[in-house]
Scaffold this motif. Structure first.
Motif, PDB file in Angstrom:
ATOM      1  N   ILE A   1      42.766  30.066  47.110  1.00 51.91           N
ATOM      2  CA  ILE A   1      42.630  31.741  47.098  1.00 51.91           C
ATOM      3  C   ILE A   1      42.675  31.890  48.562  1.00 51.91           C
ATOM      4  N   SER A   2      43.852  32.728  49.112  1.00 54.20           N
ATOM      5  CA  SER A   2      44.024  33.098  50.239  1.00 54.20           C
ATOM      6  C   SER A   2      43.815  34.435  50.667  1.00 54.20           C
ATOM      7  N   ARG A   3      43.380  35.464  49.722  1.00 56.00           N
ATOM      8  CA  ARG A   3      43.286  36.881  49.845  1.00 56.00           C
ATOM      9  C   ARG A   3      41.936  37.081  49.330  1.00 56.00           C
ATOM     10  N   PRO A   4      41.342  38.435  49.828  1.00 60.02           N
ATOM     11  CA  PRO A   4      39.949  38.669  49.436  1.00 60.02           C
ATOM     12  C   PRO A   4      39.897  38.699  47.833  1.00 60.02           C
ATOM     13  N   PHE A   5      38.937  38.604  47.272  1.00 59.58           N
ATOM     14  CA  PHE A   5      38.934  38.372  45.768  1.00 59.58           C
ATOM     15  C   PHE A   5      37.402  38.537  45.252  1.00 59.58           C
ATOM     16  N   THR A   6      36.464  38.414  45.831  1.00 61.46           N
ATOM     17  CA  THR A   6      35.224  38.360  45.332  1.00 61.46           C
ATOM     18  C   THR A   6      34.711  39.741  44.654  1.00 61.46           C
ATOM     19  N   ALA A   7      35.333  41.061  45.145  1.00 63.35           N
ATOM     20  CA  ALA A   7      34.921  42.332  44.345  1.00 63.35           C
ATOM     21  C   ALA A   7      35.892  42.199  43.046  1.00 63.35           C
ATOM     22  N   GLU A   8      37.034  41.706  43.024  1.00 60.30           N
ATOM     23  CA  GLU A   8      37.770  41.672  41.824  1.00 60.30           C
ATOM     24  C   GLU A   8      37.112  40.672  40.717  1.00 60.30           C
ATOM     25  N   LEU A   9      36.702  39.724  41.208  1.00 62.65           N
ATOM     26  CA  LEU A   9      36.151  38.720  40.444  1.00 62.65           C
ATOM     27  C   LEU A   9      34.693  39.245  39.896  1.00 62.65           C
ATOM     28  N   ALA A  10      34.179  39.958  40.756  1.00 66.78           N
ATOM     29  CA  ALA A  10      32.688  40.574  40.213  1.00 66.78           C
ATOM     30  C   ALA A  10      32.799  41.507  39.028  1.00 66.78           C
TER      31      ALA A  10
ATOM     32  N   THR B   1      28.037  49.708  44.501  1.00 65.16           N
ATOM     33  CA  THR B   1      27.316  48.954  45.524  1.00 65.16           C
ATOM     34  C   THR B   1      27.872  47.411  45.700  1.00 65.16           C
ATOM     35  N   ILE B   2      27.681  47.038  44.597  1.00 65.91           N
ATOM     36  CA  ILE B   2      28.168  45.486  44.289  1.00 65.91           C
ATOM     37  C   ILE B   2      29.269  45.217  45.075  1.00 65.91           C
ATOM     38  N   LYS B   3      30.338  45.810  44.594  1.00 61.79           N
ATOM     39  CA  LYS B   3      31.554  45.684  45.144  1.00 61.79           C
ATOM     40  C   LYS B   3      31.987  45.957  46.497  1.00 61.79           C
ATOM     41  N   GLY B   4      31.262  46.921  47.032  1.00 57.90           N
ATOM     42  CA  GLY B   4      31.265  47.444  48.358  1.00 57.90           C
ATOM     43  C   GLY B   4      30.639  46.491  49.379  1.00 57.90           C
ATOM     44  N   GLU B   5      29.481  45.714  48.704  1.00 60.43           N
ATOM     45  CA  GLU B   5      28.932  44.755  49.718  1.00 60.43           C
ATOM     46  C   GLU B   5      29.741  43.480  49.829  1.00 60.43           C
ATOM     47  N   LEU B   6      30.082  43.187  48.437  1.00 62.26           N
ATOM     48  CA  LEU B   6      31.047  41.843  48.571  1.00 62.26           C
ATOM     49  C   LEU B   6      32.440  42.167  49.466  1.00 62.26           C
ATOM     50  N   GLU B   7      33.016  43.257  49.445  1.00 58.89           N
ATOM     51  CA  GLU B   7      34.246  43.453  50.250  1.00 58.89           C
ATOM     52  C   GLU B   7      33.739  43.370  51.563  1.00 58.89           C
ATOM     53  N   ARG B   8      32.723  44.152  52.231  1.00 53.30           N
ATOM     54  CA  ARG B   8      32.311  44.193  53.557  1.00 53.30           C
ATOM     55  C   ARG B   8      31.817  42.521  53.909  1.00 53.30           C
ATOM     56  N   GLU B   9      31.214  41.889  53.036  1.00 50.01           N
ATOM     57  CA  GLU B   9      30.734  40.429  53.410  1.00 50.01           C
ATOM     58  C   GLU B   9      31.742  39.589  53.539  1.00 50.01           C
ATOM     59  N   GLU B  10      32.757  39.711  52.464  1.00 48.03           N
ATOM     60  CA  GLU B  10      33.824  38.944  52.457  1.00 48.03           C
ATOM     61  C   GLU B  10      34.788  39.143  53.856  1.00 48.03           C
TER      62      GLU B  10
ATOM     63  N   ARG C   1      24.333  33.628  52.089  1.00 53.43           N
ATOM     64  CA  ARG C   1      24.909  32.347  51.960  1.00 53.43           C
ATOM     65  C   ARG C   1      25.616  32.034  50.627  1.00 53.43           C
ATOM     66  N   LEU C   2      24.983  32.750  49.490  1.00 54.73           N
ATOM     67  CA  LEU C   2      25.663  32.486  48.268  1.00 54.73           C
ATOM     68  C   LEU C   2      27.295  33.284  48.226  1.00 54.73           C
ATOM     69  N   ILE C   3      27.188  34.272  48.923  1.00 55.28           N
ATOM     70  CA  ILE C   3      28.453  35.001  48.943  1.00 55.28           C
ATOM     71  C   ILE C   3      29.642  34.239  49.936  1.00 55.28           C
ATOM     72  N   ARG C   4      29.035  33.781  50.793  1.00 51.52           N
ATOM     73  CA  ARG C   4      29.797  32.638  51.794  1.00 51.52           C
ATOM     74  C   ARG C   4      30.299  31.405  51.102  1.00 51.52           C
ATOM     75  N   ARG C   5      29.418  31.025  50.086  1.00 50.11           N
ATOM     76  CA  ARG C   5      29.938  29.614  49.517  1.00 50.11           C
ATOM     77  C   ARG C   5      30.883  30.094  48.311  1.00 50.11           C
ATOM     78  N   VAL C   6      30.771  31.250  47.925  1.00 46.61           N
ATOM     79  CA  VAL C   6      31.992  31.897  46.965  1.00 46.61           C
ATOM     80  C   VAL C   6      33.379  31.694  47.642  1.00 46.61           C
ATOM     81  N   VAL C   7      33.120  32.491  48.650  1.00 46.68           N
ATOM     82  CA  VAL C   7      34.514  32.725  49.449  1.00 46.68           C
ATOM     83  C   VAL C   7      35.076  31.272  49.896  1.00 46.68           C
TER      84      VAL C   7
END
Length: 878
Positions: A320-329, A349-358, A306-312
């Protein structure tokens, strides 16, 4: 008067706090994991939570005084994040704790000294609160510290009395507030005014125990539990308007703004809220993943998702129209790594999880759009609040977007229902994340006061004779239980294994001179083993001796399955990826389940290799070496620990030399040969980055094979083929079915087209336009209807086509195809066909030139088509 407070970074505040208390005899302890030991709480929500067993008296403290900077997560007020100055999901709680050592006088004096001498807060800007009946604390503040009485506020139980729950340890508390506007004067002191005052330090004086009747009695050991909010102190010392603009969070906000191509200072309030949400949630996300949580739809995994989805979602709201969470992490990790090195260690692990979830969430958004289309097709009047909430909570659809799309189809959203669903979720969240219950559940509360932890004999014994220590029936402690009673039995020592570490509890019997109790399960409550069973004969009495006998056959099956999970992890690490680690397990009598972190599905070849390797180890007869040793020694020898699991100083190791060595408290075979055989049943994904293998071992393999053999024999007889010919026979049948279905669909489409070609002559002229409104034969599917409409419009040129069919007796299909010239007259297919579908008890929508809809009332189809024709004529004439 103290000097003016100097600017301190968040890291400096943390360091000064811990150093201050270390010099006063406090042991500095590292932050506990966000995954708490307490099974009643999903995530660590307060600095005191790791010390719960000490406050309960269940564990002796290693030190009389301690100090920590504890990372915490709370989501009960998630909707306030970014909207207020100091609501967060992730925050750090600086705390000092006394376990029966010092009490109020020292705690208050040190809190004041820290605030005014170390952090240099002007005394005239500080106001304190005390519990209304706590004259002792009031006197210390007034007489020892010297605070004027009018700046000491007495407050009620809601604000200044801390309780663990309905029963258990509790006590008054005292809070220190900072005054941002002393110019308003002492006459206007109102600590509820959070625009003027901020509470930054809370001192809890844990001095009472509350019983079931609500009576308070002094605790034998009086404890101190304090919490100073790091983010709040940073706001004060860095002289910024809110916690978000401190150096703890603002760099993340600035990085997000840069990705979005905007500036925080130039943004409107709505954009600033989204930027603050992104900044706050990113901190929560990186620490949650670093502590071993993977996104899922359950428990703490759901909180993370839920937190990741709220970030996106908030990223999309600021452009922001492109994937960005791993970069921001990366920014969030850089801010935290000095205090919490594990976030850098777990960076991949953190960045991989964010990329997959986003990526997964973007796909989910597409599914949400499809769901919304289905809702539009089935709602006659408005979108229900419950549906809008599902779109918001599950698919990440902002309410505003749902309203906008609904409005295009002429529908509204039940806002009251949406808010009601939101409030239900808030209550569920609060219940899941905010409850700190320091009491043992039910009647075990009272029993725990005089019952010692159960001694487990089951590693070496399968039977023992003991006196019954306690019996519970329907949650109530009783002296005896008759035949037929469902009971919970407590024994001082037992050979029965209690469910833990993924292994289920033993089964068996308790038998006495004239009583037999069948035991179906055993669970552990605060080191007390509770045997769940049923009295099958006689009367079970407290104090009388019974023979506790486990079901040896079940135990042997559990041992085989448990040892097989160890071999399975070893094989996965050896053959698939050495970084694989356990994420959960189940060891039952008839099967085993092993969850592990892996970003992809295993191939059939890999699964076969893993299975073959395990059976090879079984055949090699590796002897188990079981030992208890210091944790450091076990790790030095290479023992594998489950990530996020808590271990004491002494640990039990299960070593199959050359194969596997793990920390484990479960029961195991003495030699791998006792397992007999191992068979993988399935491999599936259960969450993003988490895979699950289900398997059987030992006698369960024979059970599994017998079932499969019966199925194969049955199929062979039905198909009249040999067993090895079954797959080819099924493939041929599937191909024949697919071919037949394709032929049927093609015939239906051809019939629809042929019928539509005959309708061209029925088109009517309205000015320069040609319109055609008609119903095709029953049974025409939506896809064929769409093809027919597009073909007809191509023949008509400038014009509009509306077609309908009844594919099933309870369903209506509608389609509208408009040329661009019709669109130019203000008619749009999506809105048009949505309104027409309402007449048939449905709805729908789509693009301006082509749109489909559905309904549930074929009896109204003729009236709906008449209305469509009339509206087209009206809209295109002149």
């Amino acid at each position: 008067m103290a000097s003016s407070p100097e600017f301190l970074t968040g890291a400096q505040i943390r360091e000064k706090f811990l150093d201050f208390y270390a010099k006063r005899g406090h042991q500095i302890l590292p932050s506990a994991s966000l995954i708490p030991e307490d099974p009643t709480v999903l995530l660590t929500i307060a600095g005191m939570l790791p010390f719960k067993p000490i406050f309960l008296g269940q564990r002796s403290p290693d030190f009389p005084r301690a100090t920590t900077s504890q990372k915490c997560i709370r989501t009960n007020d998630i909707e306030n994040v970014g909207r207020t100055a100091r609501h967060h999901t992730f925050f750090e709680m600086l705390g000092n704790f006394s376990f029966g050592d010092y009490f109020k006088k020292e705690a208050i004096a040190w809190a004041w000294e820290l605030s005014t001498k170390v952090f240099n807060l002007p005394p005239e800007r500080l106001v304190v609160s005390v519990f209304r009946e706590d004259d002792e604390a009031f006197g210390i503040w007034r007489d020892d510290i010297g605070i004027p009485a009018h700046r000491i506020q007495r407050m009620g139980e809601k604000d200044n009395f801390w309780a663990s729950g309905p029963t258990g340890p509790c006590g008054p508390c005292s809070e220190i507030y900072y005054d941002f506007h002393p110019d308003k004067g002492d006459a206007a002191i109102d600590l509820e005014d959070d625009t003027r005052f901020i509470e930054f330090y809370n001192l809890v004086f844990m001095q009472y125990n509350r019983d079931a009747e609500g009576n308070l009695t002094p605790l034998q050991n009086q404890n101190i539990d304090t919490g100073l909010g790091l983010e709040r102190m940073a706001q004060i010392l860095q002289k910024v308007p809110n916690n978000y603009e401190t150096d703890l969070i603002f760099p993340i906000i600035e990085a997000a703004a840069k990705i979005a191509g905007i500036r925080y200072g130039d943004s409107d309030d709505r954009t600033k809220v989204s930027l603050k949400v992104v900044g706050d949630h990113l901190r929560a996300v990186i620490h949650t993943i670093a502590d071993g949580v993977s996104a899922s739809n359950l428990g703490r995994g759901y909180v993370l998702r839920r937190l990741i989805r709220r970030v996106v979602r908030h990223g999309r709201l600021i452009g922001i129209s492109r994937p960005f969470t791993a970069e921001l992490a990366e920014t969030a990790i850089a801010l935290s790594e000095s205090a919490y090195p594990n976030v850098r260690e777990r960076e991949a692990t953190i960045k991989g999880e964010l990329e997959r979830e986003e990526s997964r969430f973007l796909e989910t958004l597409e599914r949400g759009e499809k769901l919304l289309s289905e809702i539009l097709a089935s709602q006659p009047a408005q979108i229900s609040g419950r549906d809008a909430f599902v779109l918001y909570d599950t698919y990440g659809f902002p309410l505003e977007l749902t309203q906008e799309i609904a409005e295009e189809s002429g529908l509204s959203v039940d806002l009251a229902g949406f808010e009601a669903a939101m409030e239900e979720q808030r209550q569920r969240s609060q219940a899941a994340h905010e409850t700190i219950d320091l009491t043992v559940q039910g009647s075990l509360d009272k029993l725990a006061e005089h019952i010692h932890p159960t001694e487990f004999l089951g590693y070496s014994e399968v039977q023992s004779t003991v006196n019954v220590e306690a019996v519970l029936v329907k949650g109530q402690s009783v002296e005896e239980a008759e035949t037929g009673s469902e009971v919970q039995v407590i024994l001082p020592k037992t050979p029965f294994y209690a469910e833990s570490g993924g292994q289920i509890g033993d089964r068996g019997y308790l038998s006495g001179e004239s009583v037999v109790v069948r035991i179906e399960d055993v669970k552990k409550e605060s080191d007390i083993f509770v045997h769940f069973g049923r009295v099958e004969r006689g009367i079970l009495r407290v104090g009388e001796p019974v023979s506790a006998q486990i079901d040896r056959a079940c135990r042997r099956r559990a041992q085989a399955n448990h040892s097989a999970t160890h071999l399975l992890q070893a094989a996965l690490k050896k053959l698939v990826d050495d970084s694989i680690s356990q994420a959960g397990s189940l060891v039952a009598f008839d099967r085993l389940r092993f969850d592990f972190n892996c970003p992809r599905a295993l191939t059939p070849e890999e699964l076969q290799q893993v299975e073959d390797q395990i059976n090879t180890w079984i055949a090699e007869a590796h002897e188990a070496q079981i030992a208890v040793m210091p944790l450091a020694e076990a790790k030095a020898k290479g023992a594998i620990a489950m990530f996020g699991e808590k271990y004491g100083e002494q640990v039990r190791t299960i070593d199959f030399p050359g194969v596997s060595m793990e920390l484990c408290g479960g029961t195991h075979v003495r030699n791998t040969a006792e397992i007999g055989a191992f068979k993988i049943v399935s491999e599936t994904g259960v969450a993003s980055g988490i895979r699950r293998i289900e398997a059987v071992a030992g006698p369960s393999v024979l059970d599994y094979l017998e079932v499969r053999d019966r199925v194969v024999r049955d199929l062979s007889e039905r198909f009249k083929v040999k067993p090895d010919e079954i797959p080819d026979r099924i493939t041929n049948l599937q191909n024949e079915l697919k071919a037949t279905q394709k032929e049927l669909d093609a015939v239906k489409a051809q019939l629809a087209i042929a019928q539509s070609d005959q309708l061209v002559s029925q088109a009517e002229s309205v000015g320069e336009f040609e319109i055609l409104v008609a119903q095709l034969d029953d049974g025409v599917e939506p896809d064929a209807l769409k093809t027919a409409a597009e073909r007809l419009l191509a023949k008509l040129g400038k014009g509009a086509v509306v077609l309908a069919s009844v594919p099933t007796p309870e369903k209506v299909s509608l389609i509208a195809a408009f040329s661009k010239e019709v669109n130019a007259k203000g008619l749009q297919a999506g809105k048009f066909i949505g309104q027409i579908a309402k007449l048939c008890g449905g709805g729908g929508g789509g693009r301006p030139n082509l749109a489909q809809a559905g309904g549930r009332d074929p009896s109204q189809l003729k009236a709906a088509l008449d209305s469509a024709k009339a509206q087209l004529v009206e809209g295109l004439k002149g």
